[in-house]
Design an enzyme around this catalytic site. Sequence first.
Site, PDB file in Angstrom:
ATOM      1  CG  HIS A 107      -8.829  -2.935   2.135  1.00 35.14           C
ATOM      2  ND1 HIS A 107      -8.001  -2.519   1.197  1.00 35.14           N
ATOM      3  CD2 HIS A 107      -8.059  -3.285   3.212  1.00 35.14           C
ATOM      4  CE1 HIS A 107      -6.927  -2.608   1.555  1.00 35.14           C
ATOM      5  NE2 HIS A 107      -6.790  -3.201   2.335  1.00 35.14           N
TER       6      HIS A 107
ATOM      7  CD  GLU B 109      -2.850  -1.256   0.302  1.00 36.51           C
ATOM      8  OE1 GLU B 109      -2.630  -0.622  -0.760  1.00 36.51           O
ATOM      9  OE2 GLU B 109      -3.705  -2.181   0.255  1.00 36.51           O
TER      10      GLU B 109
ATOM     11  CG  HIS C 198      -7.062  -5.689   7.198  1.00 40.87           C
ATOM     12  ND1 HIS C 198      -6.849  -6.500   6.558  1.00 40.87           N
ATOM     13  CD2 HIS C 198      -6.723  -4.440   6.385  1.00 40.87           C
ATOM     14  CE1 HIS C 198      -6.355  -6.114   5.222  1.00 40.87           C
ATOM     15  NE2 HIS C 198      -6.203  -4.874   5.247  1.00 40.87           N
TER      16      HIS C 198
ATOM     17  CG  HIS D   6      -4.329  -0.135   5.970  1.00 43.29           C
ATOM     18  ND1 HIS D   6      -5.446   0.066   5.996  1.00 43.29           N
ATOM     19  CD2 HIS D   6      -3.920  -1.248   5.460  1.00 43.29           C
ATOM     20  CE1 HIS D   6      -6.249  -1.011   5.186  1.00 43.29           C
ATOM     21  NE2 HIS D   6      -5.269  -1.747   4.967  1.00 43.29           N
TER      22      HIS D   6
HETATM   23  P1  13P Z   1       1.137  -5.260   3.415  1.00 41.59           P
HETATM   24  O1  13P Z   1       1.833  -6.379   4.351  1.00 41.59           O
HETATM   25  O2  13P Z   1       1.893  -5.398   1.785  1.00 41.59           O
HETATM   26  O3  13P Z   1       1.519  -3.870   3.988  1.00 41.59           O
HETATM   27  O4  13P Z   1      -0.177  -5.540   3.098  1.00 41.59           O
HETATM   28  C1  13P Z   1      -1.052  -5.534   4.079  1.00 41.59           C
HETATM   29  C2  13P Z   1      -2.501  -5.147   3.922  1.00 41.59           C
HETATM   30  O5  13P Z   1      -3.143  -4.718   4.937  1.00 41.59           O
HETATM   31  C3  13P Z   1      -2.785  -4.497   2.491  1.00 41.59           C
HETATM   32  O6  13P Z   1      -3.817  -3.647   2.497  1.00 41.59           O
END
Ligand code: 13P
Length: 229
Positions: free
Chosen positions: A157, A75, A96, A94
């Site tokens: 996402h 990202e 999840h 970022h």
């Molecule tokens: P990365 O390990 O490449 O940072 O990806 C994790 C992710 O959350 C992609 O949105």
Amino acid sequence: MPDPHHDLRAGIVATCREMNRIGLNQGTSGNLSHRVEGGFLVTPTSLPYERMTPEDVVLMDFEGGYQGRHRPSSEWRFHRDILRRRGEENVVLHTHSAYATTLAVHERGIPAFHYMVAVAGGTEIRCAPYACFGTQALSDYALEALEARTACLLGHHGLIVLGDTFERALWRAVEIETLAKMYVHALAIGEPPRLTEAQMAQVLEQIRRMGYGETPDLADVADTPRPRA
Ligand code: 13P
């Protein structure tokens, strides 16, 4: 020669581990960046946070060039574009996180059902349309959803949160994940009523006046009780 970015690299590792420790993220999902002169530091792609050391963090410039022993986060585009556009912010986090993502899979943002949505700087937290992870389209949608805000959800996402420091970004992310949890629970009874524009304008003004969310010992603002001499 000592690495001028060592402390920020260590801050990235510590913040990522904390994010997983408190349940705000899981596994190798999520990524984190911090602005430096001429570019930014960002987590490497797919490296478990428990194994990540400060030396694993990748240094990037704003043209997309990188230095490091790993490839940068998939990202890196949205980290680059946000840091380039939003000069007042230094950190892009970022995750999840489960409840924010629960709303995002329904392509729903977080409305003014609770006054604390104002921690993202406005009267609602938007959800960006879906685009594949790691694409320029995702970055473009995220930038749009972040307009005048310090957080947005990403459809199907997760969540992006901005901050001037690691501490502030993590604080904001925890508040937003908690709001998402409360909203998901509230929806079980039915769509909750919303605060009005005028009520939210008052909250935003109160946050501004009180410096709410600022480090307490730095606050020198109206209505703050003074410590006894
Ligand atoms: P990365 O390990 O490449 O940072 O990806 C994790 C992710 O959350 C992609 O949105």
